[in-house]
Enzyme design. Structure first.
Site, short mmCIF file in Angstrom:
data_model
loop_
_atom_site.label_atom_id
_atom_site.label_comp_id
_atom_site.label_asym_id
_atom_site.label_seq_id
_atom_site.Cartn_x
_atom_site.Cartn_y
_atom_site.Cartn_z
N TRP A 150 -8.75 1.42 1.50
CA TRP A 150 -8.15 2.64 0.96
C TRP A 150 -7.95 2.54 -0.55
CZ3 TRP A 150 -9.00 6.62 3.65
CH2 TRP A 150 -9.11 6.51 5.03
N ASP A 219 0.17 4.51 -2.63
CA ASP A 219 -0.21 5.10 -1.35
C ASP A 219 0.54 4.34 -0.26
OD1 ASP A 219 -1.37 5.92 0.99
OD2 ASP A 219 -3.44 5.49 0.38
N LYS A 243 1.01 8.31 10.67
CA LYS A 243 1.26 6.94 11.09
C LYS A 243 2.69 6.79 11.62
CE LYS A 243 -2.59 6.01 8.68
NZ LYS A 243 -3.88 5.60 9.22
#
Length: 408
Positions: A150, A219, A243
């Site tokens: 990511w 993030d 999540k």
């Protein structure tokens, strides 16, 4: 008709289009035969139901009691005569839902008054472009730390809009560690430093907040609300909610006021944080039902005792699985350096890789699902987010030991 939800933590006012929050900064198919899952380790009184233990990296499992409350209100929310999915986002009922979600998030994280909280669409990946479009010019330089898939995607997207300096990377080691901050090669005059707080695929997690002299942007998608975070140390925090917080479709952005209002002329309105802040995240129709579900989870986390209690639960669950790996005499292996192992995403392999497919299939037959590792790294991965109960972690650890015994 029942009155809309009251806003209690913290007190809230509305002025024109913008909400003003008075915050005191307080720290607030397969088989189901044996899968009886409770909602969360801290909620033993929650009703049980036939459920699989879902170790998916996202969309992830949600607390049972939250799902049940949503089910009860699905057709007629709090006596309003309609579902949340049918409400006008401009109506008082949905405004009360959105306001309470924001108030509870501020209370839970201790978000200072000089930060805006936005509930946006497009996922965390959209922020990869939004960030440089809001905070830089094409001539600027920014620093990125590359610790996994990511972080790498964020770099690739930012490179379309700004000069990116990769200040540190663990790519040569297949992203199994986080380079020490003393080794970072930071730029002079960088507009910000970006990092991924928890790499969902590789399973590496920052255990500290970097200290740099520029706005810090992170993030937090896969460890958001899993532990306390000092928001005041960041210029911006963002996270997809699928999540730890709610169903897919919403992304939370927490951004400091002084960073707003400097977007590029070519920045689309939908990606402009200042425009979204001015319109209370409702420049267009927001992801209403996802925000509602997030609100239910936020209320639950507050009632659990806040993020310190959440962190204790998460550490305990992760330890059960890591102990099963380390106690297997090499039968199972986690490639990640001990010091940066994630409490959320636990990747592991087997000494005999030919048995991995059988492991995943047999686990599913025992009610333990979504354990296949990401296609880019293979192996297995157990994601143990907030809503995964201790029972699930313990059952996985027991299964791992039994599988090893049966195949040794």
């Amino acid at each position: 008709m029942q009155a809309p939800l009251e806003i209690s933590r913290p007190a809230m006012l509305r002025r024109g289009n913008s909400r003003v929050l008075r915050n005191n900064g307080s720290n607030y198919k397969a088989v189901r035969k044996s899968a009886k899952q409770i909602s969360c380790v801290s909620s033993p009184a929650a009703p049980t139901t036939d459920r699989l233990f879902n170790f998916s990296a996202g969309p992830a499992c949600l607390p049972i009691d939250v799902l049940q409350e949503a089910q009860e209100d699905l057709i007629n929310w709090k006596g309003s005569g309609m579902s949340v999915m049918e409400m006008s986002h401009r109506g008082k009922d949905f405004i009360s839902i959105a306001d309470k979600a924001e108030a509870d998030l501020r209370a839970l994280m201790g978000i200072p008054d000089n930060y805006k909280v936005l509930f946006l669409q497009g996922g965390a990946s959209t922020q990869f472009a939004s960030i440089p479009l809001n905070f830089t010019t094409a001539e600027d330089t920014v620093d990125y730390i590359q610790t996994g898939s990511w972080g790498s995607k964020a770099i690739k997207e930012a490179q379309k809009y700004v000069n990116v300096n990769v200040a540190a990377t663990d790519k040569p080691n297949n992203f199994t560690n986080i380079p020490a901050q003393s080794e970072w090669e930071l730029s002079s005059g960088a507009k910000y430093l970006h990092f991924c707080a928890n790499e969902t695929i590789q399973g590496v997690e920052f255990k500290y907040t970097p200290e740099v002299g520029v706005p810090l942007i992170a993030d937090f998608s896969s460890n958001f609300l899993s532990k306390p975070v000092d928001v005041s140390k960041y210029g911006m925090i963002y996270a997809g909610v699928q999540k730890n917080l709610g169903p897919a479709g919403c992304t939370v952005v927490i951004v400091r006021d002084d960073l707003l209002g400097n977007s590029r002329p070519e920045c689309p309105a939908m990606l402009d944080y200042a425009i979204m802040a001015e319109n209370d995240s409702m420049y267009n129709t927001p992801p209403c039902f996802s925000i509602y579900m997030c609100g239910l989870v936020l209320d639950k986390l507050l009632k659990m005792g806040g993020l310190s209690e959440v962190e204790k639960n998460n550490k305990a669950k992760a330890a059960v699985i890591y102990d099963a790996i380390s106690g297997s005499d090499g039968y199972y292996n986690c490639p990640v350096n001990d010091a940066v192992r994630s409490c959320m995403n636990i990747p592991f392999t087997m000494a005999d890789s030919d048995l991995e497919k059988e492991f995943i299939a047999t686990a599913a037959e025992n009610g333990l699902v979504q354990l296949k590792g990401h296609r880019s790294v293979g192996g297995m991965r157990a994601s143990v987010y907030n809503a995964m109960p201790m029972e699930g972690a313990e059952k996985l650890a027991k299964f791992m030991k039994e599988f090893q015994s049966n195949h040794s």
